[in-house]
Scaffold this active site. Structure first.
Site, short mmCIF file in Angstrom:
data_model
loop_
_atom_site.label_atom_id
_atom_site.label_comp_id
_atom_site.label_asym_id
_atom_site.label_seq_id
_atom_site.Cartn_x
_atom_site.Cartn_y
_atom_site.Cartn_z
N ARG A 59 0.84 -1.22 0.00
CA ARG A 59 0.00 0.00 0.00
C ARG A 59 0.86 1.25 0.00
O ARG A 59 0.44 2.31 -0.43
CB ARG A 59 -0.80 0.06 1.30
CG ARG A 59 -1.90 -0.93 1.36
CD ARG A 59 -2.37 -0.99 2.80
NE ARG A 59 -3.08 -2.22 2.99
CZ ARG A 59 -4.27 -2.30 3.54
NH1 ARG A 59 -4.89 -1.22 3.95
NH2 ARG A 59 -4.85 -3.44 3.67
N LYS A 162 -3.17 -18.79 7.52
CA LYS A 162 -4.11 -18.88 8.61
C LYS A 162 -4.11 -17.55 9.37
O LYS A 162 -3.13 -16.83 9.23
CB LYS A 162 -3.80 -20.05 9.54
CG LYS A 162 -2.49 -19.89 10.33
CD LYS A 162 -2.35 -21.00 11.32
CE LYS A 162 -3.03 -20.69 12.62
NZ LYS A 162 -2.28 -19.82 13.52
N HIS A 192 1.72 -24.04 8.10
CA HIS A 192 3.18 -24.20 7.96
C HIS A 192 3.71 -25.41 8.72
O HIS A 192 4.80 -25.88 8.44
CB HIS A 192 3.92 -22.91 8.33
CG HIS A 192 4.05 -22.66 9.80
ND1 HIS A 192 3.07 -22.06 10.55
CD2 HIS A 192 5.04 -22.93 10.67
CE1 HIS A 192 3.46 -21.97 11.80
NE2 HIS A 192 4.65 -22.49 11.92
N LYS A 196 6.97 -28.67 7.87
CA LYS A 196 8.12 -29.01 8.72
C LYS A 196 8.65 -30.39 8.35
O LYS A 196 7.88 -31.31 8.10
CB LYS A 196 7.72 -28.95 10.20
CG LYS A 196 7.50 -27.53 10.69
CD LYS A 196 7.23 -27.51 12.17
CE LYS A 196 6.75 -26.14 12.62
NZ LYS A 196 7.84 -25.22 12.95
N GLU A 230 5.78 -23.13 23.62
CA GLU A 230 6.56 -21.95 23.21
C GLU A 230 6.97 -21.18 24.45
O GLU A 230 6.19 -21.06 25.39
CB GLU A 230 5.70 -21.05 22.31
CG GLU A 230 5.30 -21.72 21.02
CD GLU A 230 4.53 -20.76 20.13
OE1 GLU A 230 5.18 -20.01 19.39
OE2 GLU A 230 3.29 -20.75 20.19
N HIS A 254 -2.78 -26.35 13.31
CA HIS A 254 -1.56 -27.16 13.30
C HIS A 254 -1.70 -28.51 14.02
O HIS A 254 -1.33 -29.55 13.49
CB HIS A 254 -0.40 -26.40 13.96
CG HIS A 254 -0.20 -25.02 13.42
ND1 HIS A 254 -0.29 -24.71 12.08
CD2 HIS A 254 0.11 -23.84 14.03
CE1 HIS A 254 -0.04 -23.43 11.90
NE2 HIS A 254 0.20 -22.87 13.07
C1 BG6 Z 1 1.45 -19.67 14.24
C2 BG6 Z 1 0.69 -19.13 15.41
O1 BG6 Z 1 0.57 -20.22 13.30
O2 BG6 Z 1 2.38 -20.67 14.67
C3 BG6 Z 1 1.67 -18.55 16.43
O3 BG6 Z 1 -0.20 -18.12 14.98
C4 BG6 Z 1 2.71 -19.58 16.81
O4 BG6 Z 1 0.97 -18.10 17.59
C5 BG6 Z 1 3.35 -20.18 15.58
O5 BG6 Z 1 3.68 -18.93 17.61
C6 BG6 Z 1 4.25 -21.35 15.97
O6 BG6 Z 1 4.98 -21.77 14.86
P1 BG6 Z 1 6.39 -22.46 15.05
O7 BG6 Z 1 6.76 -22.90 13.68
O8 BG6 Z 1 7.30 -21.41 15.61
O9 BG6 Z 1 6.17 -23.58 16.02
#
Ligand code: BG6
Length: 505
Positions: A59, A162, A192, A196, A230, A254
């Protein structure tokens, strides 16, 4: 083996056809942290077709030279190797192009249509929507109006991130909207986690080895744990996260996707729809949760102030942008059952949270104890056999077995058969590289189909509803695993939750 060959042997050396890779939201966070580095890495290993273009759609009133400098600076931060070699950077910079304007202005799409590069008479294009989902429909509609959904002169693929909806209704609306302008075969919904390395290896491990199949069922497996822990808090993402929470953010997408790969039957072929059909059967077999059982099968909690991995973290409610009385969960654990012949009675325990002690993601298949108790199997560090797929860090597989302590006694000890990829000494592609590569090759197996996304929302809908009615939420100190109620979910399982700290592999 030279570094390049090692890499090619992992990611697959097939080079994609030349394409215009258009990133909507190219000035945003996802683009700079993940997409640009992934493309630069692919470029370096010759995985992008010759004469491909990386076109930023922003933008901001940027000039092309501003965009080139921007990409340079982001790569310097997130993938310095790509530009420290001047020749490499020069080759990347020649691929960069820019269009700018408002996402809802048809003029921008006309400009984009003119910018697309033609190679061998084809104008292949991948449109990556790294923008909030509320814009997906608008962009799809404008692309269509500008003739950019039409595949007469090359492939046209649209990639969406997502969250795909915030509940079943919004996901269905989004699917309908996208399918109105693009064919389902042109739509790639990113999860994603499916990119992996260890997640992909799960399929290979299950279906390319014959020793596992006889064990892969309710007769030998006590339960399955899928954990994504995390150590960071929510950082600057309150705007999104406070209306989402761990259940929608991680479990709906996921973790349920990973569950399907653990539980699915062998597909007829590796064709995308054959694989997705089998995953879909698993989702359909997941037992629907009754409102009155919520507290027995699901646990939620929110972090209070603490210290995780050496970093002080404020209480979730004190994070910038979070309401003082927010009851959004930053930790969620759910016990699912897959009601089919193979898995009847085997709990699948999924848990995920922010501000936990370590950053660890893994799948643990815990096998039952042997039927006859000749040894004291729960003595010391001995436990049920476990097959661990470690997604991060130290990607790889680990089989824990019981062996005799060397010496005169009959004491037992746990031993590990360790196949971590780090030990193989090869560099591994990031999830986003694998996914870009697949979209460019037109391979959709690692992307969620519309029906899978909708079914996942159906599965978690009763939990969402019950939790929305509970305004109170228990807390855990940031940096701890002291989650009230988490252990009770395991009452009918052998052993306890896996200790996720790296010290306890
Ligand atoms: C994302 C979530 O899809 O995946 C995040 O929105 C999360 O909140 C992340 O931290 C985790 O991905 P990864 O690959 O770091 O485990």
């Amino acid at each position: 083996m030279a570094g390049d060959e090692k890499f090619a042997s992992i990611i697959g050396s097939e080079q994609a056809e030349p394409a215009n890779i258009v990133i909507f939201g190219a000035s945003g966070d996802l683009s700079k942290r993940k997409l640009l580095p992934a493309l630069a890495h692919m470029h370096r290993w010759n995985l992008l077709g010759p004469h491909s273009r990386i076109i930023g759609a922003v933008r901001e009133d940027w000039t092309k030279s501003h965009w080139i400098n921007y990409v340079h600076d982001q790569l310097l931060q997130y993938f310095p190797d790509a530009i420290l070699n001047p020749h490499s950077w020069q080759r990347i910079s020649h691929k960069l192009d820019l269009v700018n304007g408002d996402l809802n202005d048809p003029e921008m799409y006309k400009q984009l249509a003119k910018t697309l590069h033609t190679e061998d008479g084809k104008k292949n294009a991948l449109f990556y929507l790294a923008i909030p989902p509320s814009w997906y429909e608008c962009v799809a509609k404008n692309l269509k109006a500008a003739g950019l959904a039409d595949e007469a002169d090359g492939f046209r693929r649209i990639v969406v991130e997502k969250p795909f909806g915030m509940d079943l209704d919004s996901a269905q609306n989004l699917n309908e909207a996208l399918q109105h302008y693009f064919d389902e075969s042109q739509i790639y919904r990113i999860d994603h986690y499916l990119g992996k390395e260890s997640v992909q290896n799960l399929m290979v491990f299950r279906f390319a080895n014959s020793v596992l199949e006889p064990l892969w069922n309710r007769n030998f497996i006590d339960h399955v744990q899928i954990s994504v822990s995390e150590s960071l808090g929510i950082g600057y993402r309150a705007g999104y996260y406070d209306s989402s929470g761990a259940l929608k953010d991680m479990i709906q997408s996921h973790l349920l996707q990973v569950l399907t790969l653990v539980a699915m039957e062998p597909p007829l072929t590796l064709n995308a729809d054959d694989v997705r059909d089998e995953k879909m059967k698993v989702l359909r077999a997941i037992r629907r949760i009754k409102p009155e059982e919520i507290d027995q099968i699901a646990v939620k909690a929110q972090y209070s102030a603490g210290n995780a991995d050496g970093v002080d973290i404020p209480a979730y409610r004190d994070e910038k942008g979070v309401a003082d009385d927010s009851s959004t969960e930053t930790f969620a654990a759910v016990k699912f059952h897959v009601d089919n012949w193979r898995w009847q009675g085997v709990p699948f325990l999924l848990r995920t949270g922010k501000a936990l002690p370590d950053r660890v993601s893994e799948i643990c298949i815990r096998f039952t104890t042997p039927p006859q108790t000749l040894f004291d199997l729960h003595d010391g560090n001995v436990r049920n056999n476990e097959l661990i797929f470690r997604l991060q860090p130290d990607e790889g597989m680990l089989l824990s077995m019981t062996a005799k302590q060397p010496g005169l006694s009959t004491d037992l000890r746990g031993v590990h058969l360790d196949a971590s990829y780090g030990m193989a000494g090869s560099g591994m592609p990031e999830a986003y590289e694998t996914l870009f590569h697949d979209v460019l090759l037109g391979e959709a197996g690692l992307f969620s189909r519309a029906d899978e996304v909708e079914e996942s929302w159906r599965i978690i809908a009763p939990i969402m509803k019950a939790w929305a009615e509970q305004k109170d939420i228990v807390t855990y100190p940031a940096g701890s695993m002291e989650i009230p109620g988490m252990d009770e979910l395991m009452h009918d399982c052998e052993g306890s939750w896996r200790d996720l700290s790296s010290k306890h592999a």
